[in-house]
Design a protein around this motif. Sequence first.
Motif, PDB file in Angstrom:
ATOM      1  N   VAL A   1     -24.630  -3.828 -69.944  1.00 38.00           N
ATOM      2  CA  VAL A   1     -23.392  -4.338 -70.547  1.00 38.00           C
ATOM      3  C   VAL A   1     -23.187  -5.806 -70.190  1.00 38.00           C
ATOM      4  O   VAL A   1     -22.832  -6.632 -71.049  1.00 38.00           O
ATOM      5  CB  VAL A   1     -22.200  -3.481 -70.081  1.00 38.00           C
ATOM      6  CG1 VAL A   1     -20.884  -4.084 -70.566  1.00 38.00           C
ATOM      7  CG2 VAL A   1     -22.337  -2.052 -70.601  1.00 38.00           C
ATOM      8  N   SER A   2     -23.420  -6.160 -68.933  1.00 41.36           N
ATOM      9  CA  SER A   2     -23.219  -7.548 -68.502  1.00 41.36           C
ATOM     10  C   SER A   2     -24.175  -8.510 -69.197  1.00 41.36           C
ATOM     11  O   SER A   2     -23.837  -9.682 -69.390  1.00 41.36           O
ATOM     12  CB  SER A   2     -23.396  -7.650 -66.985  1.00 41.36           C
ATOM     13  OG  SER A   2     -22.447  -6.863 -66.303  1.00 41.36           O
ATOM     14  N   SER A   3     -25.347  -8.028 -69.570  1.00 38.01           N
ATOM     15  CA  SER A   3     -26.318  -8.906 -70.206  1.00 38.01           C
ATOM     16  C   SER A   3     -25.882  -9.349 -71.597  1.00 38.01           C
ATOM     17  O   SER A   3     -26.419 -10.324 -72.128  1.00 38.01           O
ATOM     18  CB  SER A   3     -27.681  -8.206 -70.298  1.00 38.01           C
ATOM     19  OG  SER A   3     -27.632  -7.103 -71.201  1.00 38.01           O
TER      20      SER A   3
ATOM     21  N   THR B   1     -22.616 -10.795 -77.205  1.00 36.50           N
ATOM     22  CA  THR B   1     -23.464 -11.819 -77.793  1.00 36.50           C
ATOM     23  C   THR B   1     -24.926 -11.603 -77.422  1.00 36.50           C
ATOM     24  O   THR B   1     -25.232 -11.006 -76.379  1.00 36.50           O
ATOM     25  CB  THR B   1     -23.018 -13.225 -77.314  1.00 36.50           C
ATOM     26  OG1 THR B   1     -23.874 -14.217 -77.869  1.00 36.50           O
ATOM     27  CG2 THR B   1     -23.070 -13.316 -75.796  1.00 36.50           C
ATOM     28  N   LEU B   2     -25.810 -12.089 -78.280  1.00 36.19           N
ATOM     29  CA  LEU B   2     -27.249 -12.076 -78.016  1.00 36.19           C
ATOM     30  C   LEU B   2     -27.744 -13.431 -77.517  1.00 36.19           C
ATOM     31  O   LEU B   2     -28.949 -13.612 -77.322  1.00 36.19           O
ATOM     32  CB  LEU B   2     -28.020 -11.684 -79.280  1.00 36.19           C
ATOM     33  CG  LEU B   2     -27.811 -10.249 -79.787  1.00 36.19           C
ATOM     34  CD1 LEU B   2     -28.525 -10.057 -81.120  1.00 36.19           C
ATOM     35  CD2 LEU B   2     -28.321  -9.237 -78.770  1.00 36.19           C
ATOM     36  N   GLU B   3     -26.811 -14.358 -77.305  1.00 34.78           N
ATOM     37  CA  GLU B   3     -27.214 -15.700 -76.879  1.00 34.78           C
ATOM     38  C   GLU B   3     -27.883 -15.688 -75.516  1.00 34.78           C
ATOM     39  O   GLU B   3     -28.763 -16.504 -75.239  1.00 34.78           O
ATOM     40  CB  GLU B   3     -25.991 -16.622 -76.853  1.00 34.78           C
ATOM     41  CG  GLU B   3     -25.394 -16.899 -78.228  1.00 34.78           C
ATOM     42  CD  GLU B   3     -24.183 -17.812 -78.145  1.00 34.78           C
ATOM     43  OE1 GLU B   3     -23.832 -18.219 -77.012  1.00 34.78           O
ATOM     44  OE2 GLU B   3     -23.599 -18.121 -79.194  1.00 34.78           O
ATOM     45  N   ASN B   4     -27.462 -14.768 -74.633  1.00 35.62           N
ATOM     46  CA  ASN B   4     -28.084 -14.704 -73.299  1.00 35.62           C
ATOM     47  C   ASN B   4     -29.570 -14.398 -73.411  1.00 35.62           C
ATOM     48  O   ASN B   4     -30.403 -15.021 -72.741  1.00 35.62           O
ATOM     49  CB  ASN B   4     -27.397 -13.632 -72.459  1.00 35.62           C
ATOM     50  CG  ASN B   4     -25.931 -13.934 -72.221  1.00 35.62           C
ATOM     51  OD1 ASN B   4     -25.505 -15.087 -72.249  1.00 35.62           O
ATOM     52  ND2 ASN B   4     -25.142 -12.901 -71.997  1.00 35.62           N
TER      53      ASN B   4
ATOM     54  N   LEU C   1     -28.848 -14.124 -65.346  1.00 34.68           N
ATOM     55  CA  LEU C   1     -29.527 -13.213 -64.427  1.00 34.68           C
ATOM     56  C   LEU C   1     -29.492 -11.775 -64.936  1.00 34.68           C
ATOM     57  O   LEU C   1     -30.480 -11.042 -64.810  1.00 34.68           O
ATOM     58  CB  LEU C   1     -28.884 -13.295 -63.045  1.00 34.68           C
ATOM     59  CG  LEU C   1     -28.983 -14.650 -62.335  1.00 34.68           C
ATOM     60  CD1 LEU C   1     -28.236 -14.605 -61.019  1.00 34.68           C
ATOM     61  CD2 LEU C   1     -30.426 -15.036 -62.115  1.00 34.68           C
ATOM     62  N   ALA C   2     -28.369 -11.353 -65.525  1.00 31.62           N
ATOM     63  CA  ALA C   2     -28.259  -9.980 -66.013  1.00 31.62           C
ATOM     64  C   ALA C   2     -29.225  -9.730 -67.170  1.00 31.62           C
ATOM     65  O   ALA C   2     -29.922  -8.708 -67.200  1.00 31.62           O
ATOM     66  CB  ALA C   2     -26.825  -9.694 -66.447  1.00 31.62           C
TER      67      ALA C   2
END
Length: 375
Positions: A35-37, A152-155, A343-344
């Motif tokens: 979830v955090s990612s 978002t998928l930006e990470n 990091l996630a």
Amino acid sequence: MDNIAGTKSSLVWAVHLATAALVLLWVLPTIGLLVSSFRDRDQITTSGWWRALFPAEQNLVYRAGGADTQRQDGALWVIDGNVFDGRGGEVKAFGITSKDPSAFAPGAEAPLKDGVTATVAANGDYRLTSPVAFDGRSPRLFVTSVTPPRFTLENYARVMFAEGMGRAFLNTMTVTIPATIIPILIAAFAAYALAWMEFPGRALLIAGIVGLLVVPLQLSLIPLLKLHNSLGIGKEYVGIWLAHSGFGLPLAIYLLRNYMVGLPREIIESARVDGATDFQIFLKIILPLSFPALASFAIFQFLWTWNDLLVATVFLGNSADQLVMTGALRSLMGSRGGEWEVLASSAFLSIAVPLVVFFAMQKYLVRGLLAGSVK
């Protein structure tokens, strides 16, 4: 009545509860990481992952646009924009100093020095006005807001293409796949020989393999690295393939040999009566019947190799074109320690493939591990 056959022990429920607790201890952090990612930095710092589906109150510090973004509106110079940068939210209060970040209600005018005024609307639109042209750094706005849940998928895009994890992912696959296949191929032949072929010294070989299971790999790192350097394969993929294969062979041979010993002797003897050679028996009978044990070891070897950092650092190095995912994560922890969203997403990307491999082959795991334990 407690000892009557067919009745369940009172400890069964305790075992079930302990198992459920252990499962939760492993599953909950994984769900939280997933979830955090998909959350941005502001959401991660203001609320836990378990509140990802609910609106969150945030305290934002926003730097208004610079002097190059100003425009003239009559006698006034104006800088405007939106504190949410198009992401959406509702302003509850705003301020112009850190001592009182919620001094003004949305829509009110806040006086700054030199006749400058600032206002922030409920939807996040801000407006700075000045009787003279703005010069130097623009003021900061302190905003108390409620933002809706967003993902978002930006990470992942940033990690794969900007942080070097994409290259590290390919390097890890390049290391892991051959380092899993090579020991299985070698161990399958050795296990068949130790299980069904009669030759002098077989018992000593089996005892030696069992003894190698308890030898820590750290003892062999330096001499093995010197050997690789003398052979010209130091810091190369061939060297780390051979290193992982050598470290995994004792368990692979032991596991496969125990499984093959438990196969029906009548099948092999019938094949020999029909004129089959040892290679034909191994290829057409033993290998298909030994698939659970092969899959069981493949799971362990894949996970060990994928999550390895020590062997990769010693035998492959830390250059950007050879860095594996564990090494890349270590670098991110050092340089991006405050960017939890990076990091996630990096951490979940590193565990995604092992999870897929484990769940795809888990039905063979217990069968392979219990091979030869019951006659």
